[in-house]
Write an enzyme that holds these catalytic residues in place. Structure first.
Site, PDB file in Angstrom:
ATOM      1  N   GLY A  63       0.782  -1.244   0.000  1.00 17.27           N
ATOM      2  CA  GLY A  63       0.000   0.000   0.000  1.00 17.27           C
ATOM      3  C   GLY A  63       0.806   1.283   0.000  1.00 17.27           C
ATOM      4  N   ASP A 118       0.575   3.439   4.183  1.00 14.58           N
ATOM      5  CA  ASP A 118      -0.409   4.219   3.449  1.00 14.58           C
ATOM      6  C   ASP A 118      -1.436   4.840   4.384  1.00 14.58           C
ATOM      7  OD1 ASP A 118      -1.399   1.715   4.106  1.00 14.58           O
ATOM      8  OD2 ASP A 118      -2.100   1.207   2.097  1.00 14.58           O
ATOM      9  N   ASP A 121      -5.510   2.807  10.525  1.00 12.80           N
ATOM     10  CA  ASP A 121      -6.935   2.663  10.791  1.00 12.80           C
ATOM     11  C   ASP A 121      -7.099   2.160  12.229  1.00 12.80           C
ATOM     12  OD1 ASP A 121      -9.641   2.335  10.510  1.00 12.80           O
ATOM     13  OD2 ASP A 121      -9.550   0.611   9.177  1.00 12.80           O
ATOM     14  N   LYS A 149      -7.175   7.458   9.720  1.00 13.05           N
ATOM     15  CA  LYS A 149      -8.619   7.260   9.954  1.00 13.05           C
ATOM     16  C   LYS A 149      -8.784   7.000  11.436  1.00 13.05           C
ATOM     17  CE  LYS A 149      -9.937   3.862   7.053  1.00 13.05           C
ATOM     18  NZ  LYS A 149     -10.711   3.056   6.071  1.00 13.05           N
ATOM     19  N   PHE A 170     -13.952   3.699   3.215  1.00 16.62           N
ATOM     20  CA  PHE A 170     -12.976   2.835   2.564  1.00 16.62           C
ATOM     21  C   PHE A 170     -12.484   3.518   1.286  1.00 16.62           C
ATOM     22  CE2 PHE A 170     -11.190  -0.552   0.101  1.00 16.62           C
ATOM     23  CZ  PHE A 170     -10.464  -1.226   1.068  1.00 16.62           C
ATOM     24  N   VAL A 171     -11.200   3.764   1.228  1.00  9.87           N
ATOM     25  CA  VAL A 171     -10.639   4.514   0.099  1.00  9.87           C
ATOM     26  C   VAL A 171      -9.731   3.622  -0.749  1.00  9.87           C
ATOM     27  CG1 VAL A 171     -10.745   6.730   1.293  1.00  9.87           C
ATOM     28  CG2 VAL A 171      -8.686   5.341   1.497  1.00  9.87           C
ATOM     29  N   ARG A 183      -4.739   0.315  -7.196  1.00  7.01           N
ATOM     30  CA  ARG A 183      -3.531   0.930  -6.645  1.00  7.01           C
ATOM     31  C   ARG A 183      -2.971   1.987  -7.591  1.00  7.01           C
ATOM     32  NH1 ARG A 183      -2.057  -2.169  -2.138  1.00  7.01           N
ATOM     33  NH2 ARG A 183      -2.322  -4.420  -2.323  1.00  7.01           N
TER      34      ARG A 183
END
Ligand code: IMP
Ligand code: MG
Length: 200
Positions: A63, A118, A121, A149, A170-171, A183
């Protein structure tokens, strides 16, 4: 500490999705221009804080690869680059278990490490990775994430450098995937709900 930009919920239609992605992506959360500007700011901050120091950048696969590539080219310091990969098991209320599927190649003993991911969360990935790195006796570990997040955090951890704070959405894009796709989007976007179903 400079203010971290906060992104509110995207208004549909704001930040136009390029035509080729319109079937799959419902909106742009962070545009290419905004990403570029913020990544450059982060690089300046990191450079300032690590002047006269040699850094080992540890990028978490897959990521953070796109973010890493843009970030390190704006840090004019002696940098060595290495990668780790983590995968997690367990969902919802079950505590997640993180295991490492790729270890470092370089020695970080006595070195200044910049750990990149990246997105943070729940916080488990960054927490466990930092814990793993500490067993290798680096001099210091700083952490940097592009997105934060905070809504679902389960570990008391905050990145030292953070690009944007975003809501609990959710991105995908700019390195981040859903079922290994998206990606390569140059911006960060939200998926059409239909794509969640199709990928199952
Ligand atoms: P944490 O362990 O819950 O902090 O999650 C961190 C990892 O979950 C990140 O490295 C991402 O790979 C993944 N992740 C969390 N949120 C998202 C998202 O919105 N899109 C894509 N990947 C995400
Ligand atoms: Mg990840």
């Amino acid at each position: 500490m400079p203010q971290i930009p906060s992104i509110s919920d995207p208004v549909l239609g704001r930040g136009r999705v390029p035509k080729i992605w319109q079937r799959e992506i419902s909106s742009v959360l962070i545009s290419e221009t905004r990403l570029r500007k913020r990544v450059h700011e982060l690089a300046e901050e990191i450079t300032r804080d690590h002047a006269d120091s040699r850094l080992v950048v540890v990028s978490l696969l897959s990521g953070s690869a796109v973010f890493m590539a843009d970030l390190i080219r704006r840090i004019p310091l002696p940098i060595e680059l290495d990668f780790m990969a983590a995968s997690s098991y367990g969902m919802g209320t079950v505590p997640r278990e993180i295991s490492f599927t790729k270890d470092l190649k370089l020695s970080i003993k006595g070195r200044n490490v910049l750990l990149l991911d990246d997105i943070i969360d729940s916080g488990h990935t960054l927490w466990e990775t930092r814990r793993q790195l500490r067993t290798l006796h680096p001099r210091r570990i700083s952490t940097c994430v592009l997105l934060d997040k905070p809504a679902q955090r389960e570990r008391r951890i905050q990145a030292d450098y953070s690009g944007f704070t975003i809501p609990d959405l959710f991105v995908v894009g700019y390195g981040m995937d859903h079922a290994e796709r998206y990606r390569n989007l140059p911006f960060i976007g939200l998926l059409h709900p239909s794509q969640f179903l199709e990928a199952r």
